[in-house]
Design a protein around this motif. Structure first.
Motif, PDB file in Angstrom:
ATOM      1  N   GLN A   1      52.549  88.150  86.469  1.00  0.00           N
ATOM      2  CA  GLN A   1      53.723  88.625  87.204  1.00  0.00           C
ATOM      3  C   GLN A   1      53.583  88.363  88.705  1.00  0.00           C
ATOM      4  N   ARG A   2      52.365  88.529  89.203  1.00  0.00           N
ATOM      5  CA  ARG A   2      52.129  88.280  90.632  1.00  0.00           C
ATOM      6  C   ARG A   2      52.472  86.832  90.977  1.00  0.00           C
ATOM      7  N   GLN A   3      52.106  85.903  90.093  1.00  0.00           N
ATOM      8  CA  GLN A   3      52.437  84.492  90.335  1.00  0.00           C
ATOM      9  C   GLN A   3      53.950  84.281  90.277  1.00  0.00           C
ATOM     10  N   VAL A   4      54.597  84.886  89.284  1.00  0.00           N
ATOM     11  CA  VAL A   4      56.056  84.755  89.167  1.00  0.00           C
ATOM     12  C   VAL A   4      56.718  85.271  90.448  1.00  0.00           C
ATOM     13  N   ASP A   5      56.251  86.433  90.926  1.00  0.00           N
ATOM     14  CA  ASP A   5      56.834  87.022  92.135  1.00  0.00           C
ATOM     15  C   ASP A   5      56.691  86.104  93.350  1.00  0.00           C
ATOM     16  N   ASN A   6      55.620  85.290  93.368  1.00  0.00           N
ATOM     17  CA  ASN A   6      55.399  84.360  94.490  1.00  0.00           C
ATOM     18  C   ASN A   6      55.975  82.975  94.218  1.00  0.00           C
ATOM     19  N   GLY A   7      56.830  82.858  93.202  1.00  0.00           N
ATOM     20  CA  GLY A   7      57.354  81.543  92.859  1.00  0.00           C
ATOM     21  C   GLY A   7      56.237  80.594  92.433  1.00  0.00           C
ATOM     22  N   CYS A   8      55.136  81.171  91.944  1.00  0.00           N
ATOM     23  CA  CYS A   8      53.955  80.403  91.497  1.00  0.00           C
ATOM     24  C   CYS A   8      53.346  79.582  92.625  1.00  0.00           C
ATOM     25  N   ALA A   9      53.650  79.928  93.868  1.00  0.00           N
ATOM     26  CA  ALA A   9      53.059  79.206  95.002  1.00  0.00           C
ATOM     27  C   ALA A   9      51.908  80.010  95.599  1.00  0.00           C
ATOM     28  N   GLY A  10      50.983  79.312  96.219  1.00  0.00           N
ATOM     29  CA  GLY A  10      49.924  79.968  96.982  1.00  0.00           C
ATOM     30  C   GLY A  10      48.633  80.190  96.217  1.00  0.00           C
ATOM     31  N   GLY A  11      48.696  80.207  94.892  1.00  0.00           N
ATOM     32  CA  GLY A  11      47.489  80.388  94.096  1.00  0.00           C
ATOM     33  C   GLY A  11      46.874  81.754  94.262  1.00  0.00           C
ATOM     34  N   CYS A  12      45.571  81.836  94.019  1.00  0.00           N
ATOM     35  CA  CYS A  12      44.836  83.084  94.202  1.00  0.00           C
ATOM     36  C   CYS A  12      44.257  83.054  95.604  1.00  0.00           C
TER      37      CYS A  12
ATOM     38  N   ALA B   1      27.110  71.563  93.453  1.00  0.00           N
ATOM     39  CA  ALA B   1      27.892  71.515  94.695  1.00  0.00           C
ATOM     40  C   ALA B   1      29.082  70.581  94.534  1.00  0.00           C
ATOM     41  N   GLY B   2      30.122  70.833  95.309  1.00  0.00           N
ATOM     42  CA  GLY B   2      31.249  69.906  95.363  1.00  0.00           C
ATOM     43  C   GLY B   2      32.392  70.231  94.425  1.00  0.00           C
ATOM     44  N   GLY B   3      32.116  70.981  93.370  1.00  0.00           N
ATOM     45  CA  GLY B   3      33.192  71.349  92.446  1.00  0.00           C
ATOM     46  C   GLY B   3      33.755  70.165  91.699  1.00  0.00           C
ATOM     47  N   CYS B   4      34.997  70.311  91.253  1.00  0.00           N
ATOM     48  CA  CYS B   4      35.698  69.233  90.563  1.00  0.00           C
ATOM     49  C   CYS B   4      36.486  68.474  91.625  1.00  0.00           C
ATOM     50  N   ARG B   5      36.276  67.153  91.695  1.00  0.00           N
ATOM     51  CA  ARG B   5      36.970  66.397  92.744  1.00  0.00           C
ATOM     52  C   ARG B   5      38.480  66.550  92.648  1.00  0.00           C
ATOM     53  N   PHE B   6      38.976  66.493  91.420  1.00  0.00           N
ATOM     54  CA  PHE B   6      40.422  66.605  91.267  1.00  0.00           C
ATOM     55  C   PHE B   6      40.900  68.038  91.521  1.00  0.00           C
ATOM     56  N   GLY B   7      40.169  69.000  90.968  1.00  0.00           N
ATOM     57  CA  GLY B   7      40.546  70.399  91.157  1.00  0.00           C
ATOM     58  C   GLY B   7      40.507  70.813  92.622  1.00  0.00           C
ATOM     59  N   SER B   8      39.515  70.323  93.362  1.00  0.00           N
ATOM     60  CA  SER B   8      39.429  70.649  94.785  1.00  0.00           C
ATOM     61  C   SER B   8      40.614  70.067  95.547  1.00  0.00           C
ATOM     62  N   LEU B   9      40.986  68.825  95.199  1.00  0.00           N
ATOM     63  CA  LEU B   9      42.183  68.234  95.809  1.00  0.00           C
ATOM     64  C   LEU B   9      43.408  69.093  95.510  1.00  0.00           C
ATOM     65  N   ALA B  10      43.530  69.516  94.250  1.00  0.00           N
ATOM     66  CA  ALA B  10      44.691  70.323  93.854  1.00  0.00           C
ATOM     67  C   ALA B  10      44.744  71.608  94.664  1.00  0.00           C
ATOM     68  N   SER B  11      43.594  72.276  94.794  1.00  0.00           N
ATOM     69  CA  SER B  11      43.576  73.542  95.523  1.00  0.00           C
ATOM     70  C   SER B  11      43.925  73.324  96.993  1.00  0.00           C
ATOM     71  N   GLU B  12      43.408  72.239  97.571  1.00  0.00           N
ATOM     72  CA  GLU B  12      43.681  72.022  99.001  1.00  0.00           C
ATOM     73  C   GLU B  12      45.120  71.568  99.249  1.00  0.00           C
ATOM     74  N   LEU B  13      45.701  70.825  98.303  1.00  0.00           N
ATOM     75  CA  LEU B  13      46.967  70.145  98.589  1.00  0.00           C
ATOM     76  C   LEU B  13      48.183  70.697  97.848  1.00  0.00           C
ATOM     77  N   ALA B  14      47.976  71.692  96.980  1.00  0.00           N
ATOM     78  CA  ALA B  14      49.105  72.180  96.174  1.00  0.00           C
ATOM     79  C   ALA B  14      50.252  72.709  97.034  1.00  0.00           C
ATOM     80  N   GLU B  15      49.930  73.148  98.251  1.00  0.00           N
ATOM     81  CA  GLU B  15      50.985  73.686  99.123  1.00  0.00           C
ATOM     82  C   GLU B  15      51.391  72.696 100.214  1.00  0.00           C
ATOM     83  N   SER B  16      50.887  71.468 100.172  1.00  0.00           N
ATOM     84  CA  SER B  16      51.127  70.554 101.306  1.00  0.00           C
ATOM     85  C   SER B  16      52.543  69.982 101.335  1.00  0.00           C
ATOM     86  N   ASP B  17      52.914  69.176 100.349  1.00  0.00           N
ATOM     87  CA  ASP B  17      54.284  68.659 100.287  1.00  0.00           C
ATOM     88  C   ASP B  17      54.624  68.411  98.829  1.00  0.00           C
ATOM     89  N   PRO B  18      55.922  68.447  98.477  1.00  0.00           N
ATOM     90  CA  PRO B  18      56.314  68.375  97.060  1.00  0.00           C
ATOM     91  C   PRO B  18      55.822  67.115  96.343  1.00  0.00           C
TER      92      PRO B  18
END
Lengths: 199, 199
Positions: A89-100, B97-114
């Protein structure tokens, strides 16, 4: 450093402001100057409370670690399902943006410096302990089978939450989080002692 | 834009160089100038292939999406366990160390641009499809029960992988990833059709 009540309030305001900006723009996109302006404090006040960006970021990690720890007991299957529902629900409330907020900090800062990484690991630990304690209580009461391992199940639930949130954030869709948490909770429930089963 | 073979090689070198730097320092910590110097190309070459940082970053997302898709079929319980083992071993080899290359990109860029977010979502989709196709084949062959839903199980496995890697990266310990994947695979295996069970 001993602080007056007013000093503590100012310090808290700086940390809260920094946490808000970092949640929006990431650590890399947030400067000390951004925080100073948004919090409405002088440069000398800023330096007085935080000698550099690293110490401010560590304070934000601590604040977010406090924020994520669930305040209610997670010691029944119903409570765990309710917890999962709240996360979705927290994700829905944030439009699924922002992550954790905490997970995003971890991903951005896990490679930054050892002290910050340890602070992040400590935050995840506190979260995991809250889950583990609930599962342990369920096992102690005979609701979970003796072969259920609370520490492994707690790690798995936290992992499912973190990965599910990342997928949900990237897809802007609550489904991946809902699905991943449901699968992991079904796994936890597979350890339930059925009435009349008697082990 | 049509490129000569030499042009394609140069463009690829730029993207690979950018991917390596970004894996180390994150997108925010990597400038076009860093990439240009490390790749050994001129400013005008750089501008010729990538008009701005955003287009370069999108090329890196594409490269990493190609890199993560598993090349072998994941269409048996053994293959899935082997896949999980490979994921854990990769973390061990990197000192966690370093995590998942793709997952790290996703976390850093999910809010950047559509457009970048959609490219990331597309990368996760390809990964999920590889898992789903294997699970679907197992169900078609009668190894998974009819009530197993390949798309939900694929999402759950990818979620467990992503969350497990983040915990492993933060703790510098392979255990969270191993535990989270093991739990989710046990859930998948709970849908196995037992010999002689006949459904």
């Amino acid at each position: 450093m001993r602080l007056t009540r007013k000093g503590q309030a100012t310090k808290q305001r700086i940390v809260r402001t920094a946490a808000g900006l970092i949640a929006e723009r990431g650590v890399a996109g947030t400067s000390i100057e951004n925080v100073r302006t948004a919090a409405g404090v002088s440069g000398s006040q800023m330096t007085h409370y935080f000698r550099d960006k690293r110490s401010l970021v560590q304070a934000v990690v601590g604040l977010q670690a406090d924020a994520v720890v669930h305040s209610t007991e997670l010691d029944s299957f119903d409570a765990l399902r309710e917890w999962a529902k709240t996360q979705v629900q927290r994700q829905v409330d944030n439009g699924c943006a922002g992550g954790c907020r905490f997970g995003s900090l971890a991903s951005e800062l896990a490679e930054s410096d050892p002290a910050t990484r340890r602070a992040l690991a400590g935050g995840f630990d506190r979260w995991e302990v809250a889950l583990r304690d609930g599962l342990q209580a369920m096992r102690d009461r005979g609701e979970l089978r003796p072969d259920a391992e609370p520490d492994r199940l707690a790690t798995s639930l936290l992992g499912a939450l973190q990965g599910g949130v990342l997928l949900t954030q990237t897809h802007r869709d609550p489904r991946p989080l809902e699905v991943t948490l449901d699968a992991m909770l079904t796994h936890v429930e597979s350890y339930a002692v059925r009435r009349g089963q008697g082990n």
